[in-house]
Design a protein around this motif. Sequence first.
Motif, PDB file in Angstrom:
ATOM      1  N   THR A 195     -31.606  79.964  86.058  1.00  9.62           N
ATOM      2  CA  THR A 195     -32.655  78.954  86.131  1.00  9.62           C
ATOM      3  C   THR A 195     -32.218  77.653  85.480  1.00  9.62           C
ATOM      4  O   THR A 195     -31.351  77.635  84.600  1.00  9.62           O
ATOM      5  N   PHE A 230     -33.755  73.123  85.147  1.00 14.19           N
ATOM      6  CA  PHE A 230     -34.735  72.096  85.496  1.00 14.19           C
ATOM      7  C   PHE A 230     -34.169  71.209  86.597  1.00 14.19           C
ATOM      8  O   PHE A 230     -32.997  70.814  86.555  1.00 14.19           O
ATOM      9  N   ARG A 269     -33.864  77.274  79.150  1.00 12.84           N
ATOM     10  CA  ARG A 269     -33.586  76.066  79.929  1.00 12.84           C
ATOM     11  C   ARG A 269     -33.265  74.931  78.966  1.00 12.84           C
ATOM     12  O   ARG A 269     -33.791  74.862  77.861  1.00 12.84           O
ATOM     13  N   THR A 299     -38.975  73.415  87.775  1.00  5.39           N
ATOM     14  CA  THR A 299     -38.082  74.569  87.648  1.00  5.39           C
ATOM     15  C   THR A 299     -37.442  74.911  88.983  1.00  5.39           C
ATOM     16  O   THR A 299     -38.041  74.726  90.054  1.00  5.39           O
ATOM     17  N   THR A 338     -35.012  78.321  90.330  1.00  2.63           N
ATOM     18  CA  THR A 338     -34.474  79.602  89.898  1.00  2.63           C
ATOM     19  C   THR A 338     -33.945  80.381  91.093  1.00  2.63           C
ATOM     20  O   THR A 338     -34.582  80.420  92.150  1.00  2.63           O
TER      21      THR A 338
END
Length: 246
Positions: free
Chosen positions: A63, A65, A117, A236, A238
């Motif tokens: 994951t 940003f 993150r 986000t 992922t």
Amino acid sequence: MDTSYIWHLLYLHRKKSLAICLLLAMLAPDLRAQSSMKYRRIHLEDYDDKPIRYGFFFAAPATRFNIKYSDAYVSADSAHQLYSPSKVGFRVGFVMSTILSEHFDVRVTPAVSLYSRSVDYNYPGGTSRKEVRESTWLEFPVLLKYKSKRRMNSRMYLVGGGALGIETNVRRRETAGASRLLTKNRDLTVEYGIGFEQFFEFFKFAPEIRFSHGLVNLFEPNQGNTANIGLQKLRTHTVTLYLTFE
């Protein structure tokens, strides 16, 4: 005349015998192939007859940003590069499926996810810093599953839907003099993926790859934090590998 008639019958019999021998010789490879085929047992034959099915899974999400820069980023003299690298987390949860039709199911997969993150800041002169946000999320995906026709003990499937995420706690790591990276504690994502089901004698195993895209801007502007002047939106993104047992 009788003697010649008897030899004539024997001649016809030889022709028929030769024809039968040739036919058997042509069929012999097929007969050997059929006899060499092993019987394959179909496991969990009544699996799709159950209205509700349960299971559990382990998953490894990668994951990060997705960053949208603000207009001030272009003219800012502080950080000249902002980016968010992918980090691997951990997820565990349960699966509950119910049948809609022969090819469609509804799946609910509540899970607990551990994420880390970060946003990395590179400054002129070679200096840099990193804002890391380690957090635990409760996630509630609701997915529509399309499954192909079952071939013996295997089949493919597609999933798509959405998920609600709630952050339960957070740990922030920061360098001396750095301000905290503030984000919201609610997220809504769109999810889709592909998987493969393999049926065994007592359970079904399904590896799956699923993609998730956040719809909510998680960035919380901090008026006193001039280091985050270049940030406008954080969403986000992922990619997750699931190992599901049902």
